[in-house]
Design an enzyme around this catalytic site. Sequence first.
Site, PDB file in Angstrom:
ATOM      1  CB  CYS A 192     -65.196 -52.909 -21.896  1.00 42.96           C
ATOM      2  SG  CYS A 192     -65.451 -51.153 -21.685  1.00 42.96           S
ATOM      3  NE  ARG A 237     -66.950 -57.878 -16.449  1.00 44.32           N
ATOM      4  CZ  ARG A 237     -66.713 -58.905 -17.233  1.00 44.32           C
ATOM      5  NH1 ARG A 237     -66.951 -58.814 -18.513  1.00 44.32           N
ATOM      6  NH2 ARG A 237     -66.259 -60.019 -16.760  1.00 44.32           N
ATOM      7  CD1 TRP A 272     -71.411 -49.439 -18.532  1.00 42.02           C
ATOM      8  CD2 TRP A 272     -69.582 -48.483 -17.701  1.00 42.02           C
ATOM      9  NE1 TRP A 272     -71.781 -48.740 -17.411  1.00 42.02           N
ATOM     10  CE2 TRP A 272     -70.684 -48.144 -16.883  1.00 42.02           C
ATOM     11  CE3 TRP A 272     -68.313 -47.987 -17.362  1.00 42.02           C
ATOM     12  CZ2 TRP A 272     -70.560 -47.334 -15.763  1.00 42.02           C
ATOM     13  CZ3 TRP A 272     -68.192 -47.189 -16.249  1.00 42.02           C
ATOM     14  CH2 TRP A 272     -69.316 -46.874 -15.455  1.00 42.02           C
ATOM     15  CG  ASN A 277     -61.627 -52.623 -20.216  1.00 39.11           C
ATOM     16  OD1 ASN A 277     -62.156 -51.583 -19.842  1.00 39.11           O
ATOM     17  ND2 ASN A 277     -61.563 -53.709 -19.462  1.00 39.11           N
ATOM     18  N   GLY A 278     -60.511 -49.325 -20.933  1.00 38.12           N
ATOM     19  CA  GLY A 278     -59.697 -48.398 -20.146  1.00 38.12           C
ATOM     20  C   GLY A 278     -59.904 -46.974 -20.624  1.00 38.12           C
ATOM     21  CD  GLU A 281     -75.330 -52.527   0.960  1.00 37.41           C
ATOM     22  OE1 GLU A 281     -74.833 -51.400   0.790  1.00 37.41           O
ATOM     23  OE2 GLU A 281     -75.348 -53.395   0.069  1.00 37.41           O
ATOM     24  CE  LYS A 306     -77.144 -53.744  -3.026  1.00 42.75           C
ATOM     25  NZ  LYS A 306     -75.903 -53.492  -2.361  1.00 42.75           N
ATOM     26  CD  GLU A 358     -77.067 -51.374  -6.197  1.00 47.26           C
ATOM     27  OE1 GLU A 358     -76.211 -51.087  -7.031  1.00 47.26           O
ATOM     28  OE2 GLU A 358     -76.801 -51.939  -5.119  1.00 47.26           O
ATOM     29  CG  HIS A 399     -83.053 -33.196  14.438  1.00 49.80           C
ATOM     30  ND1 HIS A 399     -83.238 -32.199  15.375  1.00 49.80           N
ATOM     31  CD2 HIS A 399     -82.818 -34.332  15.134  1.00 49.80           C
ATOM     32  CE1 HIS A 399     -83.086 -32.713  16.591  1.00 49.80           C
ATOM     33  NE2 HIS A 399     -82.834 -34.011  16.469  1.00 49.80           N
ATOM     34  CE  LYS A 430     -70.210 -57.386  -8.774  1.00 49.87           C
ATOM     35  NZ  LYS A 430     -71.037 -57.041  -7.599  1.00 49.87           N
TER      36      LYS A 430
HETATM   37  C1  F6R Z   1     -73.693 -51.624  -4.925  1.00 52.45           C
HETATM   38  C2  F6R Z   1     -72.370 -51.887  -5.445  1.00 52.45           C
HETATM   39  C3  F6R Z   1     -71.401 -50.764  -5.497  1.00 52.45           C
HETATM   40  C4  F6R Z   1     -70.002 -51.262  -5.107  1.00 52.45           C
HETATM   41  C5  F6R Z   1     -68.976 -50.144  -5.303  1.00 52.45           C
HETATM   42  C6  F6R Z   1     -67.596 -50.577  -4.862  1.00 52.45           C
HETATM   43  O1  F6R Z   1     -74.479 -52.782  -4.910  1.00 52.45           O
HETATM   44  O2  F6R Z   1     -72.058 -52.978  -5.822  1.00 52.45           O
HETATM   45  O3  F6R Z   1     -71.805 -49.714  -4.691  1.00 52.45           O
HETATM   46  O4  F6R Z   1     -70.032 -51.684  -3.777  1.00 52.45           O
HETATM   47  O5  F6R Z   1     -68.934 -49.775  -6.645  1.00 52.45           O
HETATM   48  O6  F6R Z   1     -67.137 -51.654  -5.603  1.00 52.45           O
HETATM   49  P1  F6R Z   1     -65.944 -52.535  -5.101  1.00 52.45           P
HETATM   50  O7  F6R Z   1     -66.370 -53.205  -3.847  1.00 52.45           O
HETATM   51  O8  F6R Z   1     -65.720 -53.509  -6.213  1.00 52.45           O
HETATM   52  O9  F6R Z   1     -64.774 -51.628  -4.873  1.00 52.45           O
END
Ligand code: F6R
Length: 623
Positions: free
Chosen positions: A16, A41, A88, A114-115, A495, A499, A502, A518, A618
């Site tokens: 947040c 964020r 958030w 926040n938390g 990966e 991308k 998401e 399979h 994020k």
């Molecule tokens: C995808 C993405 C997330 C982070 C995951 C871990 O693009 O950003 O999947 O990789 O939430 O986050 P961190 O690396 O901050 O622990």
Amino acid sequence: MVFQAPAAYVRLTPVCGIAGYAGPKNAAEVVYDQLKRLEYRGYDSAGVAFQTPTGLGLLKRAGRLNALRSLMDEEKPEASTAIAHSRWATHGAPTDRNAHPHYDQSGRIALLHNGIIENYLELKEELIRRGHTFQSETDTEVAAHVLGEEYRDGRILEQAMQAAIKRLRGAFAFVAISTEEPGRLVAARSASPLVAGLGEGENMVASDIPALLPYTRRVVILENDRIVSLTRDEFRVTDFNGHPKEYEETLIDWDVEAAEKGGYEHFMIKEIHEQPDVIHRCLAGRIGDDLRVKIEGAFSDSVWQEIDRVNIIACGTAFHAGLMGKRFFEDLLRLPTDCFYSSEFRYSDPLLSPRSLAIFISQSGETADSLAALRLCQRNRIRTLGIVNVVGSSIARECDRVIYTQAGPEISVASTKAYTAQTIVLMLLALHIARVREMPGVDLNRMAEELRLMGDRAQTVLELDDDISALAKSLIDTKLVFFLGRNADASVGLEGALKLKEIAYIATQECPAGEMKHGPLALIEPGVLAVFGSTDPRVREKVVSNIKEVQARGGTILAITTDDDSSLDGVAEHVLKIPATRSVHLNAILSAIPMQMLAYHMARHLGCEIDQPRNLAKSVTVE
Ligand code: F6R
């Protein structure tokens, strides 16, 4: 423009946004501006509370900040002290009522948070029995009421905060104002990040440094378990028992512009384009003139010799980087390596040998599941190593050792440059250990030379940007995209798929190419796209067979291969070529970049909100 993080740069990544200001300017406008600077964020509602000559004012709105802006334009709040929050949602839907700040029962106090307060339900029941009524479903409103209850017997707000904290269990960064203490803000932190800014005749708090930069460069990064009490000309820090504590002031010398988009349309594409520099920065000081790889912060040679197993633990993109690390460690070091999702690991009963090493990979260093998994390892007395981007973050602090990825701040929710930096660090680490363990068959000098060229090669890959944009445009009606490959290409495919789903919200199916027959092959039909990573010459023929299997069922192929390969020309409908390296592992690392660009451009052509994709934040600091 590429952001160069100064050595002392510390960035915190809370979920947040928090802002608080006391000073001569219109505080309501200052805190709104500060929230704007934290907007990247992701959030779902926002609110501002401020002191007025007659009490407190409170304006809150679900949705984007411009909804709050309209309300503020109607109400025109004027104040010398204000706090603001962008939320958030964790407890309760993103509604006006659930937005922060929240009043206590008497309406004398406004609090933001926040938390997560873990014992909020039992506290709420207790408070209801004493006649309290609640306007929201949040844990924060419960904390506000607890604070209000403790604001008695002549206590000042700071003392009430000390007493309230003793009744609360969980993670928090709080900021509160009261009708009875004009000009004063009281803030507290435990586990959730909080920073303070010291100005001339003005002081402030925020969840992250960029919010403060237009107002001051003198920043205090608050330690855990601290309370701050400030006015425009007073600033003091205590522990939770009210004992005064020293604090360190850091002069932040980077430009606020540097954290903004630098001419790109989105942070994501800016960060994709930063990757050549990120690679250079990540390698800086880690490969000597004699090509010897040396990593500061890693364990001593005797530890590297002793380790018999590696467990890599991470989430999302960082987990995918970990899968690459497994290949590096097993292929180059013959060191058994397992990868775990942090969320699974933390509730498992893992087989942890005393000679094993647990590696935690995290961009933010604040991911709650990874932090919990780390603590589990520590309880089991397992050695821990963090590969982390954010300096001073929780995972960085709590691991026995930490290697920083040095990728600079990553603002886009979709991680790109962090992934590349994580994989480069994992390769450096593998080479470091290979030297210590005198691994036969690993040409360390050759690998070091190849690594040094990676930044320039990434730059060459970026030249594909226009071609990929045009290709992406032609593919936007695609409803299902497969990501396929063998060996390291299969790991990168995971990966690439993450991308795309998401940020472009396109369904994906990812698996090693040899697994298709399979089961997943049943999904192939005309209109389906299959992205094949084909950067490993040892298995290219096999990949070509897999491509044919997909084409035979009507699927369209986009192949990513190296520029020394022509075997896919005229076979795949679309071919993207990246520079060939002398390492299959490094080829695979480079191949992630066109996949990032593909996801970005598909999302852009589809009109998606790229830097803040729906439902995502994020940094995931809650379970
Ligand atoms: C995808 C993405 C997330 C982070 C995951 C871990 O693009 O950003 O999947 O990789 O939430 O986050 P961190 O690396 O901050 O622990």
